[in-house]
Design a protein around this motif. Sequence first.
Motif, short mmCIF file in Angstrom:
data_model
loop_
_atom_site.label_atom_id
_atom_site.label_comp_id
_atom_site.label_asym_id
_atom_site.label_seq_id
_atom_site.Cartn_x
_atom_site.Cartn_y
_atom_site.Cartn_z
N HIS A 1 0.94 -1.21 0.11
CA HIS A 1 0.01 -0.06 -0.01
C HIS A 1 0.99 1.27 -0.11
CE1 HIS A 1 -2.18 3.38 1.83
NE2 HIS A 1 -3.58 2.74 1.15
N HIS B 1 3.81 1.55 -1.15
CA HIS B 1 4.74 1.82 -2.27
C HIS B 1 4.29 1.32 -3.48
CE1 HIS B 1 7.96 2.86 0.57
NE2 HIS B 1 7.48 1.75 1.44
N SER B 2 2.90 1.40 -3.42
CA SER B 2 2.31 1.04 -4.78
C SER B 2 2.62 2.41 -5.65
CB SER B 2 0.99 1.00 -4.51
OG SER B 2 0.23 1.96 -4.24
N TYR B 3 2.76 1.93 -7.08
CA TYR B 3 3.17 2.72 -8.19
C TYR B 3 4.43 3.81 -7.65
CZ TYR B 3 -1.30 1.43 -9.38
OH TYR B 3 -2.55 0.60 -9.66
N GLY B 4 5.22 3.28 -6.89
CA GLY B 4 6.61 3.75 -6.73
C GLY B 4 7.85 2.82 -6.63
N SER B 5 8.76 3.52 -6.12
CA SER B 5 9.82 2.77 -5.65
C SER B 5 10.23 2.37 -4.47
CB SER B 5 11.01 3.43 -6.32
OG SER B 5 11.42 4.52 -5.97
#
Length: 172
Positions: A69, A71-75
């Motif tokens: 949750h 770090h979704s769509y992130g590094s």
Amino acid sequence: EDFLNLIFKAMMKDSLNSSHPVSSAVQSSEQIEEMFDALSYIKGASLLLMLKHYLTKDVFQAGIEIYLHNHSYGSAQSDDLWDSMNEITNGTLDVKKLMKTWILHKGFPLVTVVRKGKIISVQQEKFLYCMEPENWTSDASYLWHIPLTYITSSCNLTHCTNAYLLDQKSGM
């Protein structure tokens, strides 16, 4: 069974002094490629299974959900996973401290258990399968935080598993 065979092959490679940690700083693309080998993947998977068993399935799953949750769509970095696990354990266990002893050290410990009457003592030391004199380094600083689980004669595996964290060279 196949995974178990892979674990033993990875442990054989990891028991050599020429092994490498699961996680380390890199300076070149060649070093990055060297890090992503069977040892890193299989040892990494084994360490996650160890953590899941120690934390319990539900706590581990909740930590993974927080991590995904956040770090979704992130590094993300490896510490982010451990921070998510720390968040779910509410400070009862420093997961980051525990896991860094496993991912930043090459090799793995040999745990010796000795029973004298009702007294159980445990001791850890770095396990080396084969000494390679040209690559030998001292293992005096190697200390793992080893989650040990056990049962007693008054319990069975499903009803009262006890846990002990060996975070010193020896303990009772």
